[in-house]
Design an enzyme around this catalytic site. Structure first.
Site, PDB file in Angstrom:
ATOM      1  CG  HIS A 283      -6.036  -2.114   0.335  1.00 36.50           C
ATOM      2  ND1 HIS A 283      -5.629  -1.638  -0.902  1.00 36.50           N
ATOM      3  CD2 HIS A 283      -5.194  -1.548   1.240  1.00 36.50           C
ATOM      4  CE1 HIS A 283      -4.605  -0.816  -0.749  1.00 36.50           C
ATOM      5  NE2 HIS A 283      -4.324  -0.745   0.542  1.00 36.50           N
TER       6      HIS A 283
ATOM      7  CG  ASP B 205      -7.424  -2.403  -3.467  1.00 39.82           C
ATOM      8  OD1 ASP B 205      -7.901  -1.619  -2.622  1.00 39.82           O
ATOM      9  OD2 ASP B 205      -6.211  -2.668  -3.539  1.00 39.82           O
TER      10      ASP B 205
ATOM     11  CB  SER C 199      -0.967  -0.078   1.190  1.00 42.95           C
ATOM     12  OG  SER C 199      -2.001   0.845   1.043  1.00 42.95           O
TER      13      SER C 199
HETATM   14  C1  MLT Z   1      -2.877   3.973   2.015  1.00 47.17           C
HETATM   15  O1  MLT Z   1      -3.833   3.990   2.771  1.00 47.17           O
HETATM   16  O2  MLT Z   1      -1.752   3.742   2.409  1.00 47.17           O
HETATM   17  C2  MLT Z   1      -3.142   4.257   0.597  1.00 47.17           C
HETATM   18  O3  MLT Z   1      -3.856   3.261   0.058  1.00 47.17           O
HETATM   19  C3  MLT Z   1      -1.931   4.401  -0.216  1.00 47.17           C
HETATM   20  C4  MLT Z   1      -1.256   5.698   0.076  1.00 47.17           C
HETATM   21  O4  MLT Z   1      -1.880   6.595   0.606  1.00 47.17           O
HETATM   22  O5  MLT Z   1      -0.070   5.797  -0.265  1.00 47.17           O
END
Ligand code: MLT
Length: 220
Positions: free
Chosen positions: A191, A160, A110
């Site tokens: 996710h 996702d 992520s």
């Molecule tokens: C997260 O929550 O980390 C997002 O999906 C990705 C990001 O903000 O880089």
């Protein structure tokens, strides 16, 4: 860009003598820390060196690798600064821990996958490969960098809630245009990571780095 502060709180796990000559750079997701991906690192490549920094930005107390303005809207200035800092940290840590000459493969989840892509696109010589779990497009490069065949695994998910299949395709296109050798694994869920993601990453590592070690880049 000159980075004056490249210190990251991090965890380092020394390689086993008979382990593969690889360092896994473990990059956690939002709200994680340097401990999160250590078990995953051991699972993916037993005996490899593990280098696991904690993101230096706090969002309501949750560590991240760079700031965002809103969900999915990145602060590109901060991304640039933090990407430089992370690149410098990796080079410095490789020297400090005697890892020079080992291939560095990023494993990011992520937010960690997003900064790993940013490192690939801005420092195309640094990483020998990358496993990007649930990545987004960090930014669109003005000119394609020269990734020269670097293997990249995109671990995307069909359902996702955060990353659309279109964004995965866009990232695959950006990386492929830059010369990366992109493989995409589609997890059937959302996710969160599933056992199939880990199995796909193990297979990919084995194909590109263990059975037929890639001749790409080692740390410099
Ligand atoms: C997260 O929550 O980390 C997002 O999906 C990705 C990001 O903000 O880089």
């Amino acid at each position: 860009m000159i980075v004056t502060d490249s210190d990251f709180i991090h965890r380092f796990v020394a390689p086993e003598p008979a382990g593969p000559p690889i360092t896994l750079l473990l990059l956690h997701g939002t709200g994680g820390d340097e401990e999160d991906l250590i078990p995953l690192g051991h699972q993916l490549l037993p005996g490899a060196a593990l280098l696991s920094p904690r993101g230096r930005v706090l969002e309501h107390g949750m560590p991240r690798f760079f700031r965002r303005l809103a969900a999915g809207v990145f602060d590109l200035d901060d991304l640039k600064v933090q990407t430089e800092a992370l690149g410098k940290f990796v080079v410095d840590a490789s020297k400090k821990y005697g890892l020079d000459g080992r291939q560095i493969i990023a494993v990011g989840y992520s937010n960690g996958a997003n900064i790993a892509s940013s490192v690939l696109l801005t420092h195309p010589d640094l990483l020998a490969g990358a496993v990007l779990f649930r990545p987004m497009v960090p930014f669109e490069p003005h000119a394609a960098p020269a990734l020269g065949g670097v293997p990249v695994l995109l671990g995307a998910a069909r359902h996702d809630q955060i990353v659309s299949p279109d964004e995965t395709s866009q990232l695959a296109k950006i990386l492929t245009t830059a010369g990366a050798n992109v493989t995409t694994h589609w997890h059937p869920g959302g996710h969160e990571l599933g056992p199939d993601d880990i199995a796909a990453a193990k297979d990919w590592l084995s194909t590109y780095f263990v059975q037929s070690p890639s001749r790409h880049r080692s740390a410099r």
